[in-house]
Design a protein around this motif. Structure first.
Motif, PDB file in Angstrom:
ATOM      1  N   TRP A 113      -5.688  -6.485  21.920  1.00 47.42           N
ATOM      2  CA  TRP A 113      -6.065  -5.125  21.555  1.00 47.42           C
ATOM      3  C   TRP A 113      -7.203  -4.647  22.448  1.00 47.42           C
ATOM      4  CZ3 TRP A 113     -10.540  -2.800  19.786  1.00 47.42           C
ATOM      5  CH2 TRP A 113     -10.398  -1.533  19.249  1.00 47.42           C
ATOM      6  N   PRO A 114      -7.199  -3.471  22.943  1.00 44.83           N
ATOM      7  CA  PRO A 114      -6.303  -2.323  22.771  1.00 44.83           C
ATOM      8  C   PRO A 114      -5.243  -2.191  23.864  1.00 44.83           C
ATOM      9  CG  PRO A 114      -8.311  -1.573  23.806  1.00 44.83           C
ATOM     10  CD  PRO A 114      -8.446  -3.068  23.614  1.00 44.83           C
ATOM     11  N   LEU A 115      -5.034  -3.238  24.671  1.00 45.04           N
ATOM     12  CA  LEU A 115      -4.089  -3.160  25.785  1.00 45.04           C
ATOM     13  C   LEU A 115      -2.654  -2.877  25.340  1.00 45.04           C
ATOM     14  CD1 LEU A 115      -5.403  -6.103  27.990  1.00 45.04           C
ATOM     15  CD2 LEU A 115      -5.848  -3.658  28.259  1.00 45.04           C
ATOM     16  N   LEU A 116      -2.262  -3.337  24.158  1.00 46.16           N
ATOM     17  CA  LEU A 116      -0.887  -3.157  23.678  1.00 46.16           C
ATOM     18  C   LEU A 116      -0.793  -2.076  22.600  1.00 46.16           C
ATOM     19  CD1 LEU A 116       0.203  -6.910  23.530  1.00 46.16           C
ATOM     20  CD2 LEU A 116       0.528  -5.265  25.389  1.00 46.16           C
ATOM     21  N   GLY A 117      -1.787  -1.228  22.524  1.00 43.43           N
ATOM     22  CA  GLY A 117      -1.799  -0.160  21.526  1.00 43.43           C
ATOM     23  C   GLY A 117      -3.049  -0.237  20.676  1.00 43.43           C
ATOM     24  N   LEU A 118      -3.357   0.871  20.024  1.00 43.72           N
ATOM     25  CA  LEU A 118      -4.579   0.951  19.230  1.00 43.72           C
ATOM     26  C   LEU A 118      -4.394   0.497  17.782  1.00 43.72           C
ATOM     27  CD1 LEU A 118      -6.005   4.329  20.568  1.00 43.72           C
ATOM     28  CD2 LEU A 118      -6.678   2.007  21.197  1.00 43.72           C
ATOM     29  N   GLN A 119      -3.171   0.387  17.319  1.00 43.75           N
ATOM     30  CA  GLN A 119      -2.895  -0.013  15.936  1.00 43.75           C
ATOM     31  C   GLN A 119      -2.870  -1.540  15.821  1.00 43.75           C
ATOM     32  OE1 GLN A 119      -1.340   2.025  13.161  1.00 43.75           O
ATOM     33  NE2 GLN A 119      -2.366   3.768  14.086  1.00 43.75           N
ATOM     34  N   PHE A 120      -3.409  -2.028  14.727  1.00 47.46           N
ATOM     35  CA  PHE A 120      -3.301  -3.454  14.423  1.00 47.46           C
ATOM     36  C   PHE A 120      -2.074  -3.663  13.549  1.00 47.46           C
ATOM     37  CE2 PHE A 120      -7.870  -3.064  15.249  1.00 47.46           C
ATOM     38  CZ  PHE A 120      -8.038  -4.101  16.147  1.00 47.46           C
ATOM     39  N   PRO A 121      -1.432  -4.837  13.674  1.00 49.24           N
ATOM     40  CA  PRO A 121      -0.309  -5.102  12.767  1.00 49.24           C
ATOM     41  C   PRO A 121      -0.780  -5.009  11.313  1.00 49.24           C
ATOM     42  CG  PRO A 121      -0.441  -6.768  14.492  1.00 49.24           C
ATOM     43  CD  PRO A 121      -1.670  -5.919  14.604  1.00 49.24           C
ATOM     44  N   LYS A 122       0.045  -4.435  10.471  1.00 52.29           N
ATOM     45  CA  LYS A 122      -0.311  -4.269   9.057  1.00 52.29           C
ATOM     46  C   LYS A 122       0.502  -5.269   8.239  1.00 52.29           C
ATOM     47  CE  LYS A 122      -1.315  -0.579   5.842  1.00 52.29           C
ATOM     48  NZ  LYS A 122      -1.284   0.849   5.594  1.00 52.29           N
ATOM     49  N   ASN A 123      -0.197  -6.040   7.432  1.00 51.17           N
ATOM     50  CA  ASN A 123       0.480  -6.995   6.551  1.00 51.17           C
ATOM     51  C   ASN A 123       1.047  -6.285   5.340  1.00 51.17           C
ATOM     52  OD1 ASN A 123      -0.239  -9.136   8.211  1.00 51.17           O
ATOM     53  ND2 ASN A 123      -2.096  -9.567   7.081  1.00 51.17           N
ATOM     54  N   GLN A 124       2.092  -6.840   4.809  1.00 49.56           N
ATOM     55  CA  GLN A 124       2.653  -6.317   3.565  1.00 49.56           C
ATOM     56  C   GLN A 124       1.955  -7.038   2.413  1.00 49.56           C
ATOM     57  OE1 GLN A 124       4.677  -3.800   3.476  1.00 49.56           O
ATOM     58  NE2 GLN A 124       4.871  -3.733   5.696  1.00 49.56           N
ATOM     59  N   VAL A 125       1.044  -6.355   1.747  1.00 48.62           N
ATOM     60  CA  VAL A 125       0.324  -6.961   0.631  1.00 48.62           C
ATOM     61  C   VAL A 125       0.573  -6.149  -0.629  1.00 48.62           C
ATOM     62  CG1 VAL A 125      -1.487  -8.032   2.019  1.00 48.62           C
ATOM     63  CG2 VAL A 125      -1.789  -5.708   1.225  1.00 48.62           C
ATOM     64  N   ASP A 126       0.605  -6.853  -1.725  1.00 49.02           N
ATOM     65  CA  ASP A 126       0.841  -6.189  -3.002  1.00 49.02           C
ATOM     66  C   ASP A 126      -0.381  -6.307  -3.919  1.00 49.02           C
ATOM     67  OD1 ASP A 126       1.043  -8.885  -3.356  1.00 49.02           O
ATOM     68  OD2 ASP A 126       2.811  -8.817  -4.624  1.00 49.02           O
ATOM     69  N   PHE A 127      -1.569  -6.301  -3.317  1.00 49.18           N
ATOM     70  CA  PHE A 127      -2.792  -6.393  -4.101  1.00 49.18           C
ATOM     71  C   PHE A 127      -3.889  -5.611  -3.396  1.00 49.18           C
ATOM     72  CE2 PHE A 127      -2.332 -10.153  -1.441  1.00 49.18           C
ATOM     73  CZ  PHE A 127      -3.490 -10.121  -0.689  1.00 49.18           C
ATOM     74  N   ASN A 128      -4.949  -5.306  -4.141  1.00 50.48           N
ATOM     75  CA  ASN A 128      -6.072  -4.580  -3.551  1.00 50.48           C
ATOM     76  C   ASN A 128      -7.163  -5.559  -3.117  1.00 50.48           C
ATOM     77  OD1 ASN A 128      -7.676  -5.284  -5.783  1.00 50.48           O
ATOM     78  ND2 ASN A 128      -7.098  -3.447  -6.895  1.00 50.48           N
ATOM     79  N   GLY A 129      -8.267  -5.035  -2.605  1.00 50.71           N
ATOM     80  CA  GLY A 129      -9.334  -5.866  -2.072  1.00 50.71           C
ATOM     81  C   GLY A 129      -9.965  -6.810  -3.075  1.00 50.71           C
ATOM     82  N   ILE A 130     -10.159  -6.341  -4.305  1.00 52.84           N
ATOM     83  CA  ILE A 130     -10.762  -7.196  -5.337  1.00 52.84           C
ATOM     84  C   ILE A 130      -9.816  -8.340  -5.692  1.00 52.84           C
ATOM     85  CG2 ILE A 130     -11.648  -7.257  -7.698  1.00 52.84           C
ATOM     86  CD1 ILE A 130     -13.423  -5.771  -5.625  1.00 52.84           C
ATOM     87  N   GLU A 131      -8.525  -8.043  -5.779  1.00 47.80           N
ATOM     88  CA  GLU A 131      -7.557  -9.105  -6.055  1.00 47.80           C
ATOM     89  C   GLU A 131      -7.525 -10.120  -4.915  1.00 47.80           C
ATOM     90  OE1 GLU A 131      -3.771  -7.698  -8.292  1.00 47.80           O
ATOM     91  OE2 GLU A 131      -4.519  -5.990  -7.130  1.00 47.80           O
TER      92      GLU A 131
END
Length: 176
Positions: A113-131
């Motif tokens: 990063w950022p050579l291959l784009g500005l976005q980071f891969p996004k994980n598929q998560v089914d919980f929030n930060g506290i969880e």
């Protein structure tokens, strides 16, 4: 990899290399190397999985990039040249080992990063930060054999060996 894996494996590699390159021990401070081994997670996990969880949903963002490590390294070289301060070089070395231990080459979009784009891969998560924090805390006290427990066990073993070596060196064999 978690706490003991990153710290223990990084220190183990450092001391193994130090056998063949003794001058390395004058350039790298093991305390800051250990902090550097955790630094990418100490910054990225709270940012990507808690504070900005809805944006990133990923605990491997900015500090898991070569740009971050290279920036630390260049700052460390500057401080070493100007003040003979090895702390930032040690942090950069530990952070580099962290990226290798996390096998970041398998995620080139983040590593380069950022050579291959500005976005980071996004994980598929089914919980929030506290969880996420709750799960992390629970997993820290639950022992189960998995691929991730191997580096943890190895790290604990290395830390024990290094601690024993230090104790014997510090107090001598006759005083123990």
């Amino acid at each position: 990899m978690l706490l003991f894996g990153h710290i223990g494996v990084t220190l183990g590699i450092f001391f193994a290399i130090g056998i063949f390159i003794p001058r390395l021990k004058t350039i790298i401070d093991p305390k800051y190397l250990a902090v550097g081994a955790l630094l990418p997670d100490l910054i990225d996990k709270p940012l990507g999985m808690i504070i900005f969880a809805s944006t990133f949903a990923n605990g491997r963002i900015i500090c898991h990039t070569l740009l971050f490590v290279l920036s630390l390294f260049l700052l460390g070289l500057y401080l070493y040249e100007k003040k003979k301060d090895i702390k930032v070089l040690s942090l950069a070395s530990g952070s580099f080992f962290h990226l290798m231990e996390d096998q970041m080459w398998k995620t080139p979009k983040t590593l380069l990063w950022p050579l291959l784009g500005l976005q980071f891969p996004k994980n598929q998560v089914d919980f929030n930060g506290i969880e996420y924090l709750t799960r992390l805390f629970e997993n820290s006290f639950t022992f189960h054999l998995s691929r991730s427990s191997t580096p943890e066990i190895l790290g604990i073993g290395i830390i024990v060996i290094l601690a024993l070596h230090w104790l014997i060196k510090e107090f001598g064999q006759n005083k123990f």
